[in-house]
Design an enzyme around this catalytic site. Structure first.
Site, short mmCIF file in Angstrom:
data_model
loop_
_atom_site.label_atom_id
_atom_site.label_comp_id
_atom_site.label_asym_id
_atom_site.label_seq_id
_atom_site.Cartn_x
_atom_site.Cartn_y
_atom_site.Cartn_z
N GLU A 71 2.17 -4.19 8.12
CA GLU A 71 2.03 -5.12 6.99
C GLU A 71 1.22 -6.34 7.38
OE1 GLU A 71 2.87 -4.60 3.83
OE2 GLU A 71 3.48 -2.60 4.47
N ASP B 86 -2.40 -7.40 5.77
CA ASP B 86 -2.67 -8.75 5.26
C ASP B 86 -3.93 -9.33 5.91
OD1 ASP B 86 -0.52 -8.77 3.58
OD2 ASP B 86 0.76 -10.03 4.84
N HIS C 208 -4.10 -0.54 4.46
CA HIS C 208 -3.26 0.49 5.11
C HIS C 208 -4.06 1.78 5.28
CE1 HIS C 208 0.42 -1.75 5.23
NE2 HIS C 208 0.48 -1.92 3.92
N HIS D 21 -4.92 -5.33 0.24
CA HIS D 21 -3.87 -5.12 1.25
C HIS D 21 -3.49 -3.63 1.32
CE1 HIS D 21 0.10 -5.71 3.24
NE2 HIS D 21 0.48 -4.75 2.42
N GLU D 22 -3.27 -3.00 0.15
CA GLU D 22 -2.88 -1.60 0.13
C GLU D 22 -3.96 -0.70 0.73
OE1 GLU D 22 0.06 -0.53 -0.54
OE2 GLU D 22 0.76 -2.52 -1.07
#
Length: 471
Positions: A384, A388, A309, A305-306
């Site tokens: 976000e 995801d 970004h 997930h990070e």
């Protein structure tokens, strides 16, 4: 066309003249902004508090979260809401008293007296005076913030088993923070003021370039010199987790330089993970609490997930937005910097110190900042959801959902939220929204035992009742 360009070129000057009228009620206006924002946030918190009184979890979480965990999460949320209102009222009273009783000019006069009495004449001048004022004002603010800070750490967080700090560590952190303010704040503020003094009416452009340089420098300096003052970074030991993270970074062509574990457990039981660094050299940091409470593949899913970004350029977009925001702040400040009516409204009749102008300008800009905060939260929540989805496309749907649920339980995060409150305050979607977006159907409820592992103390029903009673 030429007349239009001429009109646009004269607009800043005309706006500055319009806002600098004798008797313009700047003090009443800024006080109104401050009280209005406090009332708005209070009403939003009241809406959220009604949500926190619910006794059943959202439909999406009924099969994921046990009733006991939900009750504890709701109690923690109510306790934080009550504390937030009290601490907000405390800060609001301080702000009103500071404005009404002209505390800023009094501190400015006092620090000017110190300057002439204790320092040689060669050190006199606005920059030196401003630095002494800034450090004094910061120290006063720090002292006034001690009661709510202590209560939040050693009563509220302690009650729910999250606090890991000792009073000694808490005080040590405060002293280190003040020392860093002196060491770093002095040259940065001096440079800020010097740039304005020497670059004339278009100082905002040079100030903006200076701000970019400072931010980029901080990316390099912070992990090397500042972070070790508060936490210990240790290389992640070889094993399934390290192998999984390195494979993920390699797959995404993420420029991973090093993998660290941070001893977040020395202060809190909350979990997290993040990355930092320059575009060509990144470092991933994982909290030891996250590693302790999650399976290796779940941690890899969180990092998926990070890194989403990064891969989706969210960090680059947010950095660009931050630069635009900084530029427009400095550009607007150029309109207010010589506003005599603004200074005189707050007791500065003879002098117009730049640092005071910037403080008052920031207060006047509060309504616009509230709008910017709202828009940034909307954008952040969008990012976000996209991150995801990115992790899901990598094949981590199950692991990510399970990790989000575990983190929700471990952190006793809010299970539900009022939409208006969430829009204003939350930069992340709540768990129910994220699971729904992932298409997550159902799983076994997280055992209550997972929550007990947060601390040696058991967070039981007595704690829940005590929190509601005492806060």
């Amino acid at each position: 066309m030429a007349s239009l360009l001429h009109a646009l070129g004269n607009f800043p000057r005309r706006l500055a003249e319009f806002l600098d009228r004798p008797g313009f009620p700047w003090k009443k206006l800024i006080l109104g902004f401050s009280v209005g924002q406090f009332v708005l946030e209070g009403l939003l918190s009241l809406r959220q508090y009604k949500i926190l009184q619910r006794t059943k979890p959202p439909k999406t979480l009924e099969d994921e979260i046990s009733q006991d965990v939900f009750d504890k999460s709701q109690a923690y949320g109510r306790a934080k809401a009550k504390f937030g209102f009290i601490s907000g009222l405390y800060s609001q009273i301080q702000n009103v008293l500071f404005i009404q009783h002209d505390v800023l000019p009094k501190i400015w006069s006092l620090t000017g007296l110190w300057l002439t009495r204790y320092l040689p004449a060669r050190f006199s001048g606005e920059i030196t005076h401003s630095v002494i004022f800034f450090l004094t004002f910061n120290l006063i603010s720090q002292v006034l913030s001690l009661p709510p800070s202590y209560y939040g750490t050693f009563v509220l967080e302690e009650k729910f088993g999250f606090n890991k700090q000792t009073v000694k560590l808490w005080l040590t952190d405060l002293v280190k923070g003040q020392a860093l303010t002196v060491v770093l704040g002095t040259p940065l503020l001096s440079a800020f003021l010097k740039i304005i003094q020497v670059t004339g009416t278009r100082f905002f452009y040079y100030l903006w370039l200076f701000g970019i340089v400072v931010q980029l420098s901080a990316i390099t300096i912070y992990p090397i010199f500042i972070l070790p003052l508060f936490n210990k970074l240790s290389p992640l030991e070889p094993g399934e987790l390290k192998t999984g993270v390195e494979a993920l970074a390699d797959k995404l062509k993420f420029p991973l330089k090093s993998l660290y574990v941070i001893d977040g457990s020395k202060r809190s039981a909350h979990s997290n993970a993040y990355f930092f660094g320059l575009p060509w050299k990144k470092h991933i940091v994982i909290y030891d609490t996250l590693i302790e409470k999650s399976e290796p593949q779940e941690v890899v899913a969180v990092l998926g997930h990070e890194l989403g970004h990064w891969s989706l350029s969210h960090t680059t977009k947010l950095f660009a937005i931050a630069q635009f925001h900084m530029f427009y702040i400095f550009a607007l400040f150029s309109i207010f910097i010589d506003n005599r009516s603004l200074y005189s409204s707050f007791g500065f009749h003879q002098q117009r110190p730049i640092i005071i102008g910037f403080i008052l300008f920031s207060d006047a800009l509060a309504p616009m900042d509230a709008v910017v905060k709202l828009l940034m939260n909307i954008l952040s929540r969008k990012f976000e959801f996209e991150a995801d989805a990115f992790a899901t496309d990598l094949g981590f749907k199950k692991e990510l959902a399970q990790s989000l649920i575990k983190l929700q339980v471990q952190n006793l995060s809010t299970m539900d939220a009022d939409w208006m409150y969430a829009s204003y305050h939350y930069s992340h979607p709540i768990l129910a929204e994220r699971l729904a977006a992932l298409g997550w159907k159902t799983s076994k409820p997280v055992p209550d035992g997972k929550l007990v592992e947060l601390d040696e103390k058991t967070v039981d029903a007595k704690v829940v009742k005590a929190a509601d009673r005492e806060l």
